[in-house]
Design a protein around this motif. Structure first.
Motif, PDB file in Angstrom:
ATOM      1  N   GLN A  41     -18.540 -30.117   8.095  1.00 12.19           N
ATOM      2  CA  GLN A  41     -18.997 -31.419   8.584  1.00 12.19           C
ATOM      3  C   GLN A  41     -19.013 -32.445   7.466  1.00 12.19           C
ATOM      4  O   GLN A  41     -18.585 -33.590   7.647  1.00 12.19           O
ATOM      5  CB  GLN A  41     -20.397 -31.290   9.196  1.00 12.19           C
ATOM      6  N   GLU A  44     -15.660 -33.655   6.750  1.00 13.99           N
ATOM      7  CA  GLU A  44     -15.007 -34.227   7.939  1.00 13.99           C
ATOM      8  C   GLU A  44     -13.733 -33.455   8.279  1.00 13.99           C
ATOM      9  O   GLU A  44     -12.697 -34.033   8.603  1.00 13.99           O
ATOM     10  CB  GLU A  44     -14.712 -35.713   7.743  1.00 13.99           C
ATOM     11  N   ASN A 210      -8.637 -27.829   7.419  1.00 20.61           N
ATOM     12  CA  ASN A 210      -8.930 -29.220   7.748  1.00 20.61           C
ATOM     13  C   ASN A 210      -8.292 -29.485   9.105  1.00 20.61           C
ATOM     14  O   ASN A 210      -7.097 -29.759   9.204  1.00 20.61           O
ATOM     15  CB  ASN A 210      -8.350 -30.158   6.684  1.00 20.61           C
ATOM     16  N   GLN A 212      -8.340 -31.858  11.058  1.00 23.95           N
ATOM     17  CA  GLN A 212      -7.769 -33.179  11.265  1.00 23.95           C
ATOM     18  C   GLN A 212      -6.286 -33.231  10.875  1.00 23.95           C
ATOM     19  O   GLN A 212      -5.558 -34.133  11.297  1.00 23.95           O
ATOM     20  CB  GLN A 212      -8.544 -34.225  10.457  1.00 23.95           C
TER      21      GLN A 212
END
Length: 377
Positions: A41, A44, A210, A212
């Protein structure tokens, strides 16, 4: 009740109903996972698809008060497609990842968990249960690792000795005090192939992802795909298998144990151009039963446009021009313009410049500008 004997009965029944592997874990707090999730978190690195708070995802007792153990199950799925159609010039095809072949695995695993739960209820009427498959709060992988299903690989997948990482996972949290199984003491060792092979560098290091940057996540997003990833997804329509297919632990692992998990080649590896004009009803009829359809047709169509651009498929030019001019969705209009520029024929640039005179959406105009810029490269 003799819970040792009951455990053996549960194991035997699991084989009868088509569960390929079963393991038992304590319902203790997943302390190490909690620390890791909090770090994710902070960095991110999360996808945003995760369910529940960090506490709910790591404390089984929050989900089922009185939880004493967790039953973890695994179903093996195929890694190879029989009679797979070839993608050839003028007739290009996209691909859904292996985890989206066959019927939606959520439904398949829920069926097995429901049967297992009914068996527990019959034998032990005081039982309390909570079942989860992928979309629940608990980490299927963390539970499976604790239950001895497999070990957590550097590719962030659970790798089983029998089936490699080609397994679907689910679990039942219960108040029955089953004795826990021993974790699998295996590891990736010095091997770093998956980390090195990841197309986008999403595997930051062994065991840390990751999300993302992960193609499996990116193919499910609905907005414009960031520029740096557009040339990375190739012909992938949904998901990514690279970190699994390069894994030495998966070599020669291909299991066809469940008919409902067998891929339909025309669904799992569909022609790209017809996807651009498919209606909502047609999409639901053809793809609605697979897990890769859960975000609807828009991400699939966007990815199909990028795949056609990847192939520089000139036979798709007319259809891309039509989408750029007529589609009501800005993401599809803009991605079509970018794709036309990537294909790079003179008629592509002429069509983009003509469309720019009518286009009013700023994001689409920005994509059109990028499409026109390809002629300077």
């Amino acid at each position: 009740m003799d819970f040792h004997q009951f455990k053996e009965e549960v194991i035997a029944y699991s084989k009868e109903i088509g569960i390929d592997k079963i393991g038992f874990a304590s319902a203790d707090v997943f302390g190490e996972l909690k620390a890791r999730l909090k770090r994710q978190q902070e960095l991110e690195y999360q996808s945003g698809f995760e369910k529940g708070s960090v506490e709910e995802r790591t404390e089984p007792g929050r989900l089922l008060p009185g939880a004493q153990s967790i039953i973890s199950i695994a179903l093996a799925y195929p890694s190879k497609m029989h009679d797979a159609p070839r993608s050839k010039k003028g007739d290009r095809r996209g691909i859904f990842c292996r985890a989206s072949w066959g019927q939606d695995y959520h439904n398949v695993l829920r069926d097995r968990l429901q049967k297992l739960g009914a068996f527990l209820q019959e034998k032990f009427p005081e039982v309390e249960l909570k079942s989860m498959v992928d979309t629940g709060e608990l980490s299927d992988r963390a539970v499976a690792e604790r239950a001895g299903i497999g070990f957590s690989g550097k590719n962030c997948a659970v790798i089983t000795p029998e089936f490699g990482s080609y397994v679907y996972l689910g679990e039942l949290v219960t108040n029955i005090p089953f004795a826990p199984d021993e974790p699998v003491n295996d590891s990736c060792g010095e091997c770093n192939i998956c980390v090195d092979a990841c197309p986008t560098g999403a595997l930051v290091q062994g065991g840390q992802l990751n999300a993302q940057r992960c193609i499996a996540f990116l193919t499910q997003t609905k907005d414009f795909l960031p520029d740096e990833f557009r040339t990375k997804i190739g012909n992938r329509l949904y998901g990514c298998d690279t970190c699994q297919t390069v894994c030495p632990k998966n070599r020669k692992k291909d299991f066809h144990n469940h008919e409902e998990l067998e891929p339909d080649p025309e669904v799992s590896k569909p022609k790209l151009t017809p996807l651009l004009s498919i209606s909502n009803r047609q999409f639901k009829d053809k793809f609605g039963f697979i897990s890769g359809s859960w975000r609807g047709k828009k991400p699939i169509q966007r990815n199909a446009i990028l795949a056609l651009a990847h192939y520089r498929d000139e036979t798709a030019i007319d259809e891309l021009v039509r989408l750029m001019n007529e589609d009501p969705r800005p993401v599809i209009r803009g991605t079509s313009a970018w794709g036309l520029g990537k294909i790079g024929k003179p008629e592509c640039f002429a069509a983009i410049e003509e469309a720019m005179e009518r286009e009013e959406d700023e994001q689409v105009l920005f994509e059109m500008e990028k499409g026109v810029q390809f002629q300077k490269q």
